[in-house]
Design an enzyme around this catalytic site. Structure first.
Site, PDB file in Angstrom:
ATOM      1  CG  ASP A 114      -1.848   1.156   1.327  1.00  0.00           C
ATOM      2  OD1 ASP A 114      -1.567   2.222   0.746  1.00  0.00           O
ATOM      3  OD2 ASP A 114      -2.882   1.021   2.008  1.00  0.00           O
ATOM      4  CG  ASP A 137      -9.820   2.765 -10.039  1.00  0.00           C
ATOM      5  OD1 ASP A 137     -10.739   3.460 -10.544  1.00  0.00           O
ATOM      6  OD2 ASP A 137      -9.997   1.614  -9.633  1.00  0.00           O
ATOM      7  CE  LYS A 141     -20.870   2.558 -10.880  1.00  0.00           C
ATOM      8  NZ  LYS A 141     -21.478   1.328 -10.293  1.00  0.00           N
ATOM      9  CG  ASP A 173      -7.887   7.180 -19.707  1.00  0.00           C
ATOM     10  OD1 ASP A 173      -7.953   7.219 -18.464  1.00  0.00           O
ATOM     11  OD2 ASP A 173      -8.185   6.154 -20.360  1.00  0.00           O
ATOM     12  CB  THR A 210       1.072   2.594 -22.036  1.00  0.00           C
ATOM     13  OG1 THR A 210      -0.215   3.239 -21.946  1.00  0.00           O
ATOM     14  CG2 THR A 210       1.996   3.171 -20.960  1.00  0.00           C
ATOM     15  CE  LYS A 211       2.430  -3.818 -26.276  1.00  0.00           C
ATOM     16  NZ  LYS A 211       2.531  -5.292 -26.076  1.00  0.00           N
ATOM     17  CG  PHE A 212      -4.398   1.962 -21.034  1.00  0.00           C
ATOM     18  CD1 PHE A 212      -5.623   1.359 -20.860  1.00  0.00           C
ATOM     19  CD2 PHE A 212      -4.217   3.249 -20.548  1.00  0.00           C
ATOM     20  CE1 PHE A 212      -6.662   2.026 -20.218  1.00  0.00           C
ATOM     21  CE2 PHE A 212      -5.246   3.926 -19.921  1.00  0.00           C
ATOM     22  CZ  PHE A 212      -6.471   3.306 -19.760  1.00  0.00           C
ATOM     23  CD  GLU A 213      -0.811   8.082 -23.414  1.00  0.00           C
ATOM     24  OE1 GLU A 213      -0.804   9.298 -23.650  1.00  0.00           O
ATOM     25  OE2 GLU A 213       0.071   7.517 -22.750  1.00  0.00           O
TER      26      GLU A 213
END
Length: 232
Positions: A114, A137, A141, A173, A210-213
């Site tokens: 943590d 993250d 919500k 993002d 990154t690939k995610f981006e």
């Protein structure tokens, strides 16, 4: 130890421990290679960066590195910096350790803890030259916004660990989270936007895509970078 900032942090967990099947390579990284790259925190004991790293040089902390792609690339590209990555996602930790081993990196160490507890108990004040938080993250919500790691209390803690003149770099993002980050950082007495007020930065070259981006870009998603200096 200085506990003034430590007492302010509310015990609200900003992450979820994701479990899943590990590949043999990830297991090897977590078990066999851990002694070379991992740091186990000692209760109420500060990490001596001059001991855990091969070279004594500025230390940059990244929290939540995911699968570790961008952190690995930074460590390769910036041998003049030491990097400490904190992540609870075991598959990502194992993968990054494996890749670090392949590249024989000596300027990268990893903790599977943590991050708030590590900051409170194991990192001394005025010891970090930079702080990075990429695609945390967003807890999108509204009822979960209190779980977002970027809160004033958390930034109080971060500022106490940073050297005067060091940097804070965040990227997300989620536009709403970007606005939230800006709202937290700009009024903080120890952080100053490197650009003008309420202005987001272009992605610095040192932050890899990154690939995610890239996938998000193809889908038309925006990315917001925030670059601040620590001034105390």
């Amino acid at each position: 130890m200085n506990n003034d900032n430590n007492k302010k942090i509310r015990k609200i967990q900003s992450f979820v421990k994701r479990s899943g099947r590990l590949t043999e390579g990830q297991k090897y990284g977590l078990n066999e290679l851990w002694p070379d790259f991992g740091i186990e925190p000692q209760t109420e004991q500060f990490i001596n960066f001059d001991v855990v790293f091969k070279k004594s040089q500025p230390v940059i902390l990244e929290i939540g590195f995911g699968n570790g792609d961008s952190l690995l690339e930074m460590a390769i590209n910036e041998p003049h910096h030491n990097f400490l990555g904190i992540e609870v996602y075991e598959a990502g930790v194992g993968r990054l350790i494996n890749e670090a081993y392949k590249h024989q990196l000596t300027n990268l160490k990893i903790m599977k803890e943590d991050a708030v507890e590590v900051l409170k108990n194991n990192i001394s004040n005025d010891s970090l030259s930079g702080f990075q938080l990429y695609f945390a993250d967003p807890w999108h919500k509204k009822k979960h916004h209190k779980r977002r790691i970027v809160q004033t209390e958390f930034m109080d803690l971060i500022s106490s660990k940073l050297i005067n003149g060091s940097f804070v770099h965040m990227a997300t993002d989620w536009e709403d989270y970007a606005q939230h980050m800006m709202t937290v950082l700009e009024p903080h007495p120890h952080f100053k936007n490197t650009l003008s007020a309420h202005t987001y930065s272009l992605r610095p070259e040192r932050r890899p895509i990154t690939k995610f981006e890239r996938r998000g870009e193809r889908l038309g998603h925006g990315v917001w970078d925030l670059l601040f200096n620590c001034e105390k």
